[in-house]
Design an enzyme around this catalytic site. Structure first.
Site, PDB file in Angstrom:
ATOM      1  CE  LYS A 197      -9.685  -7.032  -0.492  1.00 51.02           C
ATOM      2  NZ  LYS A 197      -9.449  -8.086  -1.480  1.00 51.02           N
ATOM      3  CE  LYS A 250      -7.223  -8.256   2.322  1.00 49.69           C
ATOM      4  NZ  LYS A 250      -7.317  -8.999   1.085  1.00 49.69           N
TER       5      LYS A 250
END
Ligand code: PBG
Length: 326
Positions: A197, A250
Protein backbone atom coordinates in the site's frame (compact mmCIF):
# COMPACT_ATOMS: atom_id res chain seq x y z
CA UNK A 1 -0.65 -9.78 -52.64
CA UNK A 2 2.64 -10.37 -50.91
CA UNK A 3 3.16 -13.54 -48.97
CA UNK A 4 3.35 -12.93 -45.21
CA UNK A 5 3.42 -16.09 -43.10
CA UNK A 6 2.37 -14.15 -39.99
CA UNK A 7 -0.53 -11.74 -40.25
CA UNK A 8 -1.61 -10.98 -36.65
CA UNK A 9 -4.56 -9.03 -38.01
CA UNK A 10 -6.27 -12.31 -39.03
CA UNK A 11 -6.91 -12.89 -35.33
CA UNK A 12 -8.62 -9.52 -35.06
CA UNK A 13 -10.80 -9.85 -38.19
CA UNK A 14 -14.25 -10.45 -36.66
CA UNK A 15 -15.79 -9.84 -33.24
CA UNK A 16 -16.14 -13.60 -32.69
CA UNK A 17 -12.48 -14.28 -33.55
CA UNK A 18 -11.41 -11.40 -31.34
CA UNK A 19 -13.32 -12.95 -28.47
CA UNK A 20 -11.90 -16.37 -29.23
CA UNK A 21 -8.37 -15.00 -28.95
CA UNK A 22 -9.01 -12.78 -25.95
CA UNK A 23 -6.45 -13.56 -23.25
CA UNK A 24 -7.98 -11.82 -20.24
CA UNK A 25 -11.55 -11.58 -19.02
CA UNK A 26 -13.36 -9.33 -16.59
CA UNK A 27 -16.30 -10.71 -14.70
CA UNK A 28 -18.52 -9.41 -11.93
CA UNK A 29 -17.28 -12.32 -9.79
CA UNK A 30 -13.83 -10.71 -9.82
CA UNK A 31 -15.13 -7.51 -8.22
CA UNK A 32 -15.50 -6.30 -4.65
CA UNK A 33 -17.72 -3.24 -4.21
CA UNK A 34 -16.64 -0.79 -1.45
CA UNK A 35 -19.49 0.93 0.44
CA UNK A 36 -19.62 3.61 3.15
CA UNK A 37 -21.88 3.51 6.19
CA UNK A 38 -22.64 6.36 8.63
CA UNK A 39 -24.88 6.91 11.66
CA UNK A 40 -28.51 8.02 11.31
CA UNK A 41 -31.51 6.90 9.28
CA UNK A 42 -32.81 7.64 5.82
CA UNK A 43 -29.45 9.02 4.70
CA UNK A 44 -27.99 8.59 1.22
CA UNK A 45 -25.51 11.39 0.64
CA UNK A 46 -23.38 11.56 -2.46
CA UNK A 47 -19.63 12.01 -2.06
CA UNK A 48 -18.80 15.13 -4.03
CA UNK A 49 -15.51 13.90 -5.42
CA UNK A 50 -16.96 10.47 -6.25
CA UNK A 51 -20.06 10.98 -8.41
CA UNK A 52 -22.45 8.04 -8.09
CA UNK A 53 -20.97 6.85 -4.76
CA UNK A 54 -22.87 7.50 -1.52
CA UNK A 55 -22.59 7.33 2.24
CA UNK A 56 -25.53 5.28 3.52
CA UNK A 57 -27.18 4.97 6.91
CA UNK A 58 -27.79 1.34 7.81
CA UNK A 59 -31.42 1.28 6.59
CA UNK A 60 -30.65 2.71 3.15
CA UNK A 61 -27.51 0.57 2.95
CA UNK A 62 -29.57 -2.59 3.30
CA UNK A 63 -31.88 -1.36 0.50
CA UNK A 64 -28.85 -0.63 -1.63
CA UNK A 65 -27.57 -4.16 -1.01
CA UNK A 66 -30.74 -5.60 -2.52
CA UNK A 67 -29.86 -3.77 -5.73
CA UNK A 68 -26.19 -4.73 -5.46
CA UNK A 69 -26.90 -8.44 -4.98
CA UNK A 70 -29.63 -8.43 -7.67
CA UNK A 71 -26.96 -7.17 -10.05
CA UNK A 72 -24.90 -10.27 -9.30
CA UNK A 73 -22.24 -8.63 -7.14
CA UNK A 74 -21.06 -11.24 -4.65
CA UNK A 75 -18.54 -9.36 -2.53
CA UNK A 76 -18.54 -6.00 -0.78
CA UNK A 77 -16.13 -4.13 1.47
CA UNK A 78 -17.62 -1.84 4.12
CA UNK A 79 -16.03 1.33 5.54
CA UNK A 80 -17.45 3.39 8.43
CA UNK A 81 -17.79 7.16 8.70
CA UNK A 82 -17.79 8.25 12.36
CA UNK A 83 -18.42 11.74 13.78
CA UNK A 84 -15.49 13.47 15.53
CA UNK A 85 -17.22 12.93 18.87
CA UNK A 86 -16.71 9.15 18.59
CA UNK A 87 -12.98 9.37 17.85
CA UNK A 88 -10.13 9.13 20.33
CA UNK A 89 -6.41 8.35 20.40
CA UNK A 90 -6.85 4.60 20.80
CA UNK A 91 -9.80 4.00 18.44
CA UNK A 92 -11.93 2.71 21.32
CA UNK A 93 -15.08 2.86 19.23
CA UNK A 94 -13.74 0.26 16.80
CA UNK A 95 -14.37 -2.66 19.15
CA UNK A 96 -17.44 -1.52 21.12
CA UNK A 97 -20.08 -4.23 20.78
CA UNK A 98 -22.84 -1.82 19.78
CA UNK A 99 -20.92 0.43 17.49
CA UNK A 100 -22.27 1.45 14.07
CA UNK A 101 -19.77 -0.58 12.06
CA UNK A 102 -20.19 -3.88 13.91
CA UNK A 103 -23.98 -3.44 13.97
CA UNK A 104 -23.89 -2.93 10.22
CA UNK A 105 -21.77 -6.06 9.69
CA UNK A 106 -24.19 -8.14 11.76
CA UNK A 107 -27.25 -6.75 9.97
CA UNK A 108 -25.71 -7.39 6.54
CA UNK A 109 -24.66 -10.95 7.39
CA UNK A 110 -28.13 -11.60 8.77
CA UNK A 111 -29.99 -10.32 5.66
CA UNK A 112 -27.43 -11.38 3.04
CA UNK A 113 -25.73 -14.52 4.33
CA UNK A 114 -24.26 -15.40 0.93
CA UNK A 115 -22.68 -12.01 0.33
CA UNK A 116 -18.93 -12.05 0.96
CA UNK A 117 -18.35 -9.39 3.55
CA UNK A 118 -14.94 -7.74 3.70
CA UNK A 119 -13.90 -5.26 6.37
CA UNK A 120 -11.23 -2.64 6.94
CA UNK A 121 -8.77 -3.10 9.79
CA UNK A 122 -7.09 0.24 10.53
CA UNK A 123 -7.48 2.93 13.15
CA UNK A 124 -8.06 5.99 10.94
CA UNK A 125 -11.90 6.11 10.88
CA UNK A 126 -11.91 6.01 14.71
CA UNK A 127 -8.72 7.96 15.44
CA UNK A 128 -8.72 11.57 16.61
CA UNK A 129 -5.27 11.77 15.00
CA UNK A 130 -6.55 10.51 11.64
CA UNK A 131 -3.75 7.94 11.47
CA UNK A 132 -3.94 4.20 10.90
CA UNK A 133 -1.90 3.48 14.04
CA UNK A 134 -1.48 4.76 17.59
CA UNK A 135 0.21 8.16 17.85
CA UNK A 136 2.60 9.19 20.61
CA UNK A 137 4.61 12.45 20.44
CA UNK A 138 3.92 12.70 16.73
CA UNK A 139 5.13 9.16 16.05
CA UNK A 140 3.02 6.23 14.83
CA UNK A 141 3.91 3.48 17.31
CA UNK A 142 3.90 0.04 15.74
CA UNK A 143 3.47 -2.53 18.50
CA UNK A 144 0.83 -0.69 20.55
CA UNK A 145 -1.15 -0.34 17.32
CA UNK A 146 -1.10 -4.11 16.85
CA UNK A 147 -2.98 -4.63 20.11
CA UNK A 148 -5.73 -2.24 19.03
CA UNK A 149 -5.90 -3.70 15.52
CA UNK A 150 -6.14 -7.17 17.05
CA UNK A 151 -9.18 -6.23 19.16
CA UNK A 152 -10.78 -4.60 16.12
CA UNK A 153 -10.11 -7.67 13.98
CA UNK A 154 -11.60 -10.13 16.46
CA UNK A 155 -14.68 -7.90 16.92
CA UNK A 156 -15.19 -7.81 13.14
CA UNK A 157 -14.79 -11.57 12.81
CA UNK A 158 -17.29 -12.05 15.61
CA UNK A 159 -19.73 -9.71 13.83
CA UNK A 160 -19.68 -11.92 10.74
CA UNK A 161 -16.87 -10.67 8.49
CA UNK A 162 -15.68 -13.20 5.89
CA UNK A 163 -12.48 -11.40 4.91
CA UNK A 164 -10.54 -8.94 7.04
CA UNK A 165 -8.57 -6.27 5.20
CA UNK A 166 -5.72 -4.89 7.31
CA UNK A 167 -5.01 -1.58 5.54
CA UNK A 168 -2.83 -0.03 8.22
CA UNK A 169 0.66 -1.13 7.08
CA UNK A 170 1.96 -1.76 10.61
CA UNK A 171 4.75 -4.34 10.74
CA UNK A 172 3.69 -7.81 11.81
CA UNK A 173 -0.03 -7.16 11.81
CA UNK A 174 -1.01 -10.05 9.57
CA UNK A 175 0.69 -12.61 11.80
CA UNK A 176 -0.61 -10.94 14.95
CA UNK A 177 -4.19 -10.91 13.66
CA UNK A 178 -3.97 -14.46 12.24
CA UNK A 179 -2.82 -15.82 15.59
CA UNK A 180 -5.54 -13.98 17.53
CA UNK A 181 -8.25 -15.09 15.11
CA UNK A 182 -7.18 -18.71 15.37
CA UNK A 183 -6.98 -18.63 19.16
CA UNK A 184 -10.48 -17.11 19.34
CA UNK A 185 -11.96 -19.77 17.06
CA UNK A 186 -12.06 -17.81 13.80
CA UNK A 187 -9.72 -19.92 11.72
CA UNK A 188 -12.20 -19.73 8.80
CA UNK A 189 -12.01 -15.95 8.56
CA UNK A 190 -9.68 -14.86 5.74
CA UNK A 191 -7.14 -12.08 5.61
CA UNK A 192 -6.70 -9.98 2.48
CA UNK A 193 -3.63 -7.98 3.37
CA UNK A 194 -3.02 -4.55 1.93
CA UNK A 195 0.54 -5.75 1.33
CA UNK A 196 1.91 -3.10 -0.98
CA UNK A 197 0.00 0.00 0.00
CA UNK A 198 1.67 3.14 -1.25
CA UNK A 199 1.62 6.63 0.28
CA UNK A 200 -0.53 7.91 -2.54
CA UNK A 201 -2.27 11.10 -3.62
CA UNK A 202 -5.05 8.96 -5.08
CA UNK A 203 -6.74 8.38 -1.69
CA UNK A 204 -7.96 12.00 -1.50
CA UNK A 205 -11.67 11.45 -2.31
CA UNK A 206 -11.85 8.50 0.14
CA UNK A 207 -10.52 10.65 2.97
CA UNK A 208 -13.17 13.26 2.08
CA UNK A 209 -15.81 10.53 2.21
CA UNK A 210 -14.79 9.42 5.70
CA UNK A 211 -13.41 12.71 6.96
CA UNK A 212 -10.38 10.62 7.93
CA UNK A 213 -7.43 12.64 6.65
CA UNK A 214 -4.40 12.72 8.98
CA UNK A 215 -4.67 15.65 11.43
CA UNK A 216 -0.90 16.19 11.19
CA UNK A 217 1.83 15.03 8.86
CA UNK A 218 1.33 12.28 6.32
CA UNK A 219 1.36 8.50 6.19
CA UNK A 220 4.86 8.08 4.79
CA UNK A 221 6.34 6.33 7.85
CA UNK A 222 4.03 3.36 7.28
CA UNK A 223 2.70 3.45 3.70
CA UNK A 224 5.23 2.71 0.98
CA UNK A 225 7.36 5.03 -1.12
CA UNK A 226 5.93 5.11 -4.68
CA UNK A 227 9.48 4.81 -6.01
CA UNK A 228 10.00 1.32 -4.58
CA UNK A 229 9.58 -2.11 -6.13
CA UNK A 230 11.80 -4.49 -4.13
CA UNK A 231 10.23 -3.28 -0.90
CA UNK A 232 6.88 -4.55 -2.22
CA UNK A 233 8.39 -8.01 -2.54
CA UNK A 234 9.56 -7.83 1.06
CA UNK A 235 6.14 -6.70 2.32
CA UNK A 236 4.43 -9.42 0.28
CA UNK A 237 6.84 -12.09 1.52
CA UNK A 238 6.19 -11.14 5.15
CA UNK A 239 2.41 -11.14 4.68
CA UNK A 240 2.60 -14.47 2.87
CA UNK A 241 4.71 -16.00 5.65
CA UNK A 242 2.41 -14.53 8.30
CA UNK A 243 -0.59 -16.25 6.75
CA UNK A 244 -2.35 -13.79 4.42
CA UNK A 245 -4.87 -15.47 2.07
CA UNK A 246 -4.70 -12.69 -0.52
CA UNK A 247 -2.03 -10.08 -1.22
CA UNK A 248 -3.33 -6.70 -2.29
CA UNK A 249 -1.69 -3.87 -4.20
CA UNK A 250 -3.03 -0.36 -3.75
CA UNK A 251 -3.59 1.88 -5.71
CA UNK A 252 -3.98 -0.21 -8.85
CA UNK A 253 -3.36 1.69 -12.09
CA UNK A 254 -0.12 3.51 -11.18
CA UNK A 255 1.21 0.19 -9.78
CA UNK A 256 0.46 -2.40 -12.46
CA UNK A 257 4.12 -3.45 -12.38
CA UNK A 258 3.77 -4.28 -8.68
CA UNK A 259 0.63 -6.35 -9.35
CA UNK A 260 2.53 -8.33 -11.97
CA UNK A 261 5.54 -8.75 -9.72
CA UNK A 262 3.48 -10.19 -6.88
CA UNK A 263 1.48 -12.39 -9.23
CA UNK A 264 4.71 -13.79 -10.69
CA UNK A 265 6.16 -14.50 -7.26
CA UNK A 266 3.38 -15.72 -4.99
CA UNK A 267 0.98 -18.59 -5.46
CA UNK A 268 -1.97 -17.03 -3.68
CA UNK A 269 -4.56 -14.74 -5.28
CA UNK A 270 -3.49 -11.17 -5.89
CA UNK A 271 -5.99 -8.36 -5.38
CA UNK A 272 -5.80 -4.72 -6.40
CA UNK A 273 -7.63 -1.68 -5.08
CA UNK A 274 -8.75 0.63 -7.86
CA UNK A 275 -8.93 3.55 -5.43
CA UNK A 276 -11.12 6.61 -5.05
CA UNK A 277 -8.81 8.96 -6.98
CA UNK A 278 -8.61 6.57 -9.92
CA UNK A 279 -12.41 6.46 -9.97
CA UNK A 280 -12.68 10.25 -9.64
CA UNK A 281 -10.32 10.88 -12.57
CA UNK A 282 -12.31 8.77 -15.00
CA UNK A 283 -15.62 10.22 -13.76
CA UNK A 284 -14.43 13.81 -14.00
CA UNK A 285 -13.00 13.44 -17.50
CA UNK A 286 -16.12 11.63 -18.59
CA UNK A 287 -18.46 14.28 -17.14
CA UNK A 288 -16.49 16.89 -19.05
CA UNK A 289 -16.98 14.94 -22.24
CA UNK A 290 -13.23 14.45 -22.53
CA UNK A 291 -13.25 10.65 -22.59
CA UNK A 292 -15.79 7.89 -23.08
CA UNK A 293 -16.26 7.00 -19.38
CA UNK A 294 -17.65 3.53 -19.94
CA UNK A 295 -14.91 2.42 -22.29
CA UNK A 296 -12.21 3.99 -20.11
CA UNK A 297 -13.60 2.18 -17.06
CA UNK A 298 -13.63 -1.22 -18.78
CA UNK A 299 -10.16 -0.68 -20.23
CA UNK A 300 -8.72 0.35 -16.87
CA UNK A 301 -10.25 -2.64 -15.06
CA UNK A 302 -9.14 -5.02 -17.81
CA UNK A 303 -5.58 -3.70 -17.50
CA UNK A 304 -5.61 -4.47 -13.77
CA UNK A 305 -6.76 -8.04 -14.53
CA UNK A 306 -4.16 -8.35 -17.31
CA UNK A 307 -1.39 -7.29 -14.92
CA UNK A 308 -2.31 -10.26 -12.74
CA UNK A 309 -4.94 -9.21 -10.22
CA UNK A 310 -7.60 -11.85 -9.71
CA UNK A 311 -9.81 -9.69 -7.51
CA UNK A 312 -10.42 -5.95 -7.87
CA UNK A 313 -11.90 -3.61 -5.31
CA UNK A 314 -13.63 -0.95 -7.37
CA UNK A 315 -16.30 1.74 -7.06
CA UNK A 316 -17.20 0.83 -10.66
CA UNK A 317 -18.56 -2.60 -9.65
CA UNK A 318 -22.23 -1.71 -10.12
CA UNK A 319 -21.64 -0.12 -13.50
CA UNK A 320 -19.72 -3.16 -14.72
CA UNK A 321 -22.49 -5.43 -13.47
CA UNK A 322 -25.11 -3.31 -15.24
CA UNK A 323 -23.23 -3.58 -18.52
CA UNK A 324 -22.65 -7.32 -18.18
CA UNK A 325 -26.29 -7.89 -17.33
CA UNK A 326 -26.96 -6.41 -20.74
C1 PBG B 1 -7.21 3.66 5.38
C2 PBG B 1 -7.72 3.36 4.01
C3 PBG B 1 -7.59 4.24 2.95
C4 PBG B 1 -8.24 3.64 1.85
C5 PBG B 1 -8.72 2.40 2.28
N1 PBG B 1 -8.38 2.24 3.63
C6 PBG B 1 -7.03 5.61 2.88
C7 PBG B 1 -5.73 5.92 3.47
O1 PBG B 1 -4.85 5.07 3.63
O2 PBG B 1 -5.56 7.08 3.83
C8 PBG B 1 -8.32 4.28 0.51
C9 PBG B 1 -9.33 3.78 -0.44
C10 PBG B 1 -9.59 4.68 -1.60
O3 PBG B 1 -8.93 5.73 -1.81
O4 PBG B 1 -10.51 4.36 -2.37
N2 PBG B 1 -7.10 2.69 6.28
Amino acid sequence: MIHLPRRPRRNRRTAAIRELTQETTLSVSDLIFPLFVLEGTGIKSEIKSMPGIFRFSLDTLLEELHEVTDLGIKSICLFPNYPESKKDKIATESYQQNTLYLNALRAIKDRFPDLTLMTDVAMDPYSSDGHDGYVENGEIVNDISLEILGKMAVAQAKAGADILGPSDMMDGRVGYIRQLLDSEGYSNVSIMSYSAKYASAFYGPFRDALNSAPRFGDKKTYQMNPANVREALLEAQLDFDEGADFLMVKPALPYLDIIKLLNDNFNIPIAAYNVSGEYAMIKAASQNGWIDGERAMLEALMSIRRAGAKAILTYFAKEVAQIQNG
